[in-house]
Scaffold this active site. Structure first.
Site, PDB file in Angstrom:
ATOM      1  CB  SER A 568      -3.952 -21.247 -47.794  1.00 10.91           C
ATOM      2  OG  SER A 568      -4.596 -21.767 -47.170  1.00 10.91           O
ATOM      3  CG  ASP A 654     -11.739 -20.693 -50.288  1.00 11.72           C
ATOM      4  OD1 ASP A 654     -12.433 -21.136 -49.451  1.00 11.72           O
ATOM      5  OD2 ASP A 654     -10.448 -19.611 -50.239  1.00 11.72           O
ATOM      6  CG  HIS A 700      -8.170 -22.220 -50.602  1.00 10.84           C
ATOM      7  ND1 HIS A 700      -7.989 -21.253 -49.888  1.00 10.84           N
ATOM      8  CD2 HIS A 700      -7.136 -22.791 -50.404  1.00 10.84           C
ATOM      9  CE1 HIS A 700      -6.738 -21.680 -49.035  1.00 10.84           C
ATOM     10  NE2 HIS A 700      -7.194 -23.077 -49.304  1.00 10.84           N
TER      11      HIS A 700
END
Length: 738
Positions: A568, A654, A700
Site C-alpha cells: 500500500s 480494490d 486490499h
C-alpha cells in the site's frame, strides 16, 4: 494515532495487527476467525476504512469492473475499452509467467501450512460474562456455561444457516443484560459490513438487519448506536431501539469530508463516545448511557492540530491528548461537567521519542504499552497511590497484543508478546502483586537460534533511523545471505512486527530480515510521523536508502542478494527507491502499492482524497506541493535505466488502490526497462522481470487465509528465483565443505 477514534488505543492497535507494512503478514487460521475482544465486545481483526487505519486508502471508479455494461449493450468509452484490453492482457501474461514459479510456490506453500499447524492449534478467544462464555468458530457464535463442556454449547448464530455463507463474523457487541447481540458480518470482497441484531434466548431470533454499517455499540440493554459507511466515508451516527415502540433516528452528522466518525463505549460503560477524527484533529461527543435519548454533549470543540480521545472513571474524563508542548501524547483528566481543555490537568506525560502503542483503563489503574529505542515497556499508573511503575519487557519482544478484559474491575491484565520470528507468548500483570507474571510454558517454545540486532542508520540530514535485524545465529558469511528489507513510512504507523510463519521459515532457510523504521511511520512518536509526511516525504526515502547502505556496510548481504517488500502506502518509498537508487536492490515485492500519488491527489471527486491531503498535501491548491509530490512520486519519476525485478499483487475489486493506476505504472515501468535493454544490449546483462498478478477475488484489506497463503508463496517463489537463493545456498555449502 489520529485515526484512532476513541480513547482506548487498543482498538487502533489491535486492528493494526493486520496493518502491516511488510507483505508477509496475512496468514490467518483457515477455520477459526480471530476475534478482537474489548469489554463486552469482540472485533474481528480486519481493516476499517482508510481514515481509521494506515494504508493508503482511496477509491477509484475507473478501477471497477466494466463487463456489465457490455451485457446491457450500453455505451462504453474508449478509456474503458483500453482498460479492459489491458486488464485481459495482464491476466494472460501472468498465466504464462506463473508456470515457471509453480513448483517452488507449491513447496513453499506446503511448508507454510505445516508451520501454521504447529504454531496455531488453539481455539478462538472466549469472552466471559459471569457464568456465560461466548465464542466464535467456523462462522458460528456459541454460548456455554463457564463450567460446562464446550461441546454442549448452544449455537446462537450461524452465517451459513442465516444466508451469510460468503461472510465472516467481524465484530460482536453483547448488550449489558445479555438479551441482545449485534453481529457485524463482512464479505471478503466488500468494504461495507452488515449488522445483524439477534434476540438471545432458547430460540434466538433475528430482530433487525442493518446494511452498510461500520461500527456499533449498545448504549443500554435495548438501545443500539451505529455508524453508516457509504463510499468509504463514515459520517452519520444513528440510534435504533428494540423496545415495544421500535424506531431509528439520526443522531449526528459530520459535514467535513476530512473527518471520519466512529463510536466506542468507555470501559465502565458510563458513556458512549462519538469520535470524529481527521488525520490531525479530533472531536468527541458524549452520550450518557443512563440517558441514551438525550442529545450528545461536546467534550472539546475541534482545534486544528489537537488530537484527543476519552475514557471515564469516577465522574472524571481521562483524556489522551496532544495538547500542550511537546505535541506528543499525554494523559490528562477533567471533570465531566467541565470538560473543556482549559480544565485539563496533567496525569502523565510520555518521555521524548517514546511511542504509545496501546493503553488499557481499569478501575484503579491504567496500563500504557510503550516503545522506546526499539524496546517494549509497561508503565502502570496507580490512581490510588498516584505512582507510576515502569517495567521493561523481554528484549526479544517486538509487539504487544492485549487480551480481552470485559470487566474494568479485574485485578490482572493479560497480554501476549511476539516478534516476527517468535510465536505469541502469554504474560500477565497483577495489580495486587504488583509484578509481571510469565504464563505456563506453551507448546511452541521461544525460538533460540535467531539473533536480533538493533541498529541506527545516519540519514542524509544526520537523523538516526532505527533498524531491527533478524538472522539465524548459525549463519555464516552473512554478506552472501539473501536480505529482505521491510518498509512502510506513512500515517504514523509502525511496521507490523508480530509473528508470521513465513518469517520463521525465511530465518530457518538462512535469510536476513530487516525492518527499517523510517520517518513517516510512528516508531518514535508523533513527531516521527510529522517529520516524514506532507513536505517531508523525501526524508523517508533518504532514511530507507541510509538503512540499506548501512546494512551492506556492516556485512548484512549485498545488493545482488537484497530485496524490498512493501504494501500500500509503503509502495511510495519502495517505488521511489527503485527510481533513485536501483543499484541497491535486486528485487521488489509490492502488494496493492500506492505508486501514483500525484494523479490520485488531484482527483478530489474520489471519496477519500480530501481526507488524505493532511498526509500528502493538496497539489491542486499549491503549486509547490505539486512539484514536491512530482519529485518523489514513483509513477512520475520512472526513467530509462536498469531497474530491479518487480512483482506486484493487485486486486481487481480494490476500492482503496485503483487498479487502473497500478496498470499504468506497470506499463510505463516495462517500457523503461525495454528501452534500457535496447540501448545496452550486451550478453549477460540482467534483464529485470516486471510482473503483475491481478487477483479477481480478495481485497486490499482482508484476503482469505487461502488467498493470502497463495500470495505469500508466490512472492517468496519470485524472490528465491530473482535472488538465485538456491544457487547461493549451494555455493555457501561448498565453501563450508572446503
Amino acid at each position: 494515532v489520529c485515526w484512532r477514534l476513541s480513547f482506548s488505543i487498543k482498538y487502533y492497535s489491535k486492528h493494526n495487527h493486520l496493518q502491516t507494512a511488510c507483505l508477509y503478514s496475512k496468514i490467518k487460521p483457515q477455520k477459526c476467525r480471530i476475534l478482537d475482544c474489548s469489554g463486552s465486545t469482540c472485533t474481528h481483526q480486519t481493516l476499517p476504512p482508510r481514515s481509521v487505519l494506515p494504508w493508503r486508502f482511496f477509491s477509484c471508479k475507473e478501477g471497477t469492473k466494466i463487463p456489465s455494461k457490455r451485457k446491457q449493450n450500453t455505451s462504453i468509452t474508449t478509456s474503458e475499452l483500453l482498460y479492459e484490453d489491458l486488464l485481459k492482457s495482464e491476466q494472460e501474461n501472468w498465466n504464462d509467467i506463473s508456470a515457471s514459479y509453480k513448483a517452488m510456490t507449491k513447496r513453499i506453500k506446503e511448508k507454510l501450512e505445516e508451520l501454521h499447524k504447529c504454531m496455531f492449534n488453539s481455539g478462538s478467544p472466549r469472552i466471559r460474562f459471569g457464568e456465560n462464555v461466548y465464542f466464535e468458530e467456523n462462522g458460528c457464535i456459541f454460548l456455554s456455561k463457564a463450567d460446562d463442556d464446550e461441546e454442549n454449547a448452544d449455537i446462537l448464530f450461524s452465517t451459513e444457516d442465516l444466508g451469510f455463507s460468503d461472510s465472516f463474523v467481524q465484530r460482536i457487541r453483547i448488550s449489558p443484560d445479555q438479551r441482545h447481540m449485534a453481529i457485524g458480518l463482512k464479505s471478503e470482497n466488500s468494504e461495507e459490513a452488515t449488522c445483524v441484531v439477534m434476540k438471545i434466548g432458547h430460540f434466538p431470533v433475528v430482530e433487525k438487519v442493518i446494511p452498510s454499517v461500520f461500527s456499533f455499540e449498545w448504549a443500554t440493554n435495548d438501545v443500539l448506536y451505529y455508524t453508516s459507511l457509504k463510499n468509504l466515508r463514515c459520517q452519520n451516527v444513528f440510534m435504533t431501539t428494540f423496545t415495544h415502540q421500535k424506531h431509528t433516528e439520526l443522531v449526528y452528522t459530520e459535514q467535513d469530508a476530512r473527518f471520519f466518525v466512529d463510536i466506542h463505549c468507555t470501559k465502565d460503560r458510563r458513556f458512549l463516545t462519538i469520535n470524529s477524527n481527521s488525520k490531525t484533529t479530533s472531536e468527541v461527543w458524549l452520550v450518557d448511557c443512563r440517558h441514551p435519548f438525550k442529545l450528545p454533549a461536546l467534550v472539546q470543540a475541534r482545534t486544528k492540530g489537537l488530537i484527543y480521545h476519552i475514557e471515564h472513571r469516577n465522574d472524571e474524563l481521562y483524556i489522551l491528548t496532544t495538547y500542550g508542548e511537546p505535541p506528543e501524547y499525554k494523559l490528562m483528566k477533567a471533570p465531566v461537567t467541565s470538560s473543556g481543555m482549559e480544565n485539563w490537568r496533567l496525569v502523565y506525560a510520555l518521555e521524548e521519542k517514546t511511542k504509545l502503542v496501546d493503553l488499557e483503563m481499569f478501575s484503579d489503574h491504567c496500563i500504557m504499552f510503550l516503545k522506546n529505542a526499539g524496546h517494549l515497556y509497561l508503565n502502570v499508573i496507580s490512581f490510588v497511590s498516584d505512582s507510576v511503575q515502569s517495567i521493561k519487557l523481554p528484549t526479544w519482544a517486538c509487539e504487544f497484543e492485549l487480551e480481552s478484559h470485559p470487566e474494568h474491575t479485574t485485578s490482572t491484565c493479560y497480554f501476549q508478546l511476539t516478534s516476527p520470528v517468535h510465536p505469541p507468548k502469554r504474560f500477565a500483570y497483577s495489580f495486587k502483586e504488583n509484578n509481571l507474571i510469565e504464563q505456563a510454558v506453551q507448546e511452541v517454545p521461544i525460538i533460540t537460534n535467531c539473533h536480533t540486532t538493533r541498529l541506527l542508520a545516519k540519514s542524509k540530514d544526520e537523523t538516526l533511523v532505527p533498524i531491527t535485524v533478524f538472522h539465524n545465529m548459525n549463519s555464516k558469511e552473512l554478506h552472501r545471505k539473501p536480505l529482505l528489507v521491510h518498509v512502510y513510512g506513512a500515517y504514523g504507523i509502525d511496521l507490523n512486527m508480530s509473528f508470521k510463519e513465513e518469517k520463521l521459515m525465511l530465518i530457518e532457510e538462512g535469510w536476513i530480515l530487516a525492518y527499517c523504521h523510517v520517518r513517516g511511520g510512528g516508531e518514535l512518536g508523533l513527531s516521527w510521523h510529522k517529520d516524514g509526511c506532507h513536505r517531508n516525504k523525501l526524508k523517508g526515502l533518504h532514511d530507507l536508502k541510509a538503512c540499506i547502505v548501512l546494512l551492506h556496510q556492516l556485512g548484512f548481504s549485498q545488493p545482488k542478494y537484497t530485496a524490498v517488500a512493501a504494501a500500500s502506502a509503503g509502495g511510495v518509498l519502495a517505488g521511489a527507491l527503485c527510481n533513485t537508487d536501483p543499484e541497491l536492490i535486486q528485487a521488489v515485492v509490492l502488494q496493492a502499492p500506492f505508486v501514483d500519488v500525484l494523479n490520485t491527489m488531484m482527483k478530489t471527486h474520489l471519496p477519500l482524497t480530501i481526507e488524505e491531503q493532511e498526509e500528502w498535501g493538496n497539489p491542486l491548491a499549491d503549486e509547490k506541493c505539486m512539484e514536491y509530490i512530482k519529485s518523489y512520486c514513483p509513477y512520475q519519476n520512472i526513467k530509462t535505466q536498469c531497474y530491479p525485478s518487480v512483482f506486484i499483487t493487485a486486486y481487481e475489486n480494490d476500492q482503496r488502490v485503483p487498479l487502473s493506476g497500478v496498470l499504468r505504472y506497470v506499463q510505463k515501468l516495462r517500457k523503461a526497462v525495454l528501452d534500457h535493454g535496447r540501448r545496452t544490449s550486451k550478453k549477460g546483462n540482467h534483464i529485470p522481470n516486471i510482473i503483475l498478478d491481478i487477483q479477481a477475488n480478495g481485497s486490499h484489506c482482508d484476503p482469505s487465509w487461502e488467498d493470502s497463503l497463495d500470495e505469500v508463496a508466490r512472492h517468496l517463489a519470485f524472490l528465491n528465483k530473482e535472488l538465485e537463493v538456491c544457487n547461493l545456498q549451494h555455493h555457501i555449502q561448498n565453501l563450508a565443505n572446503s
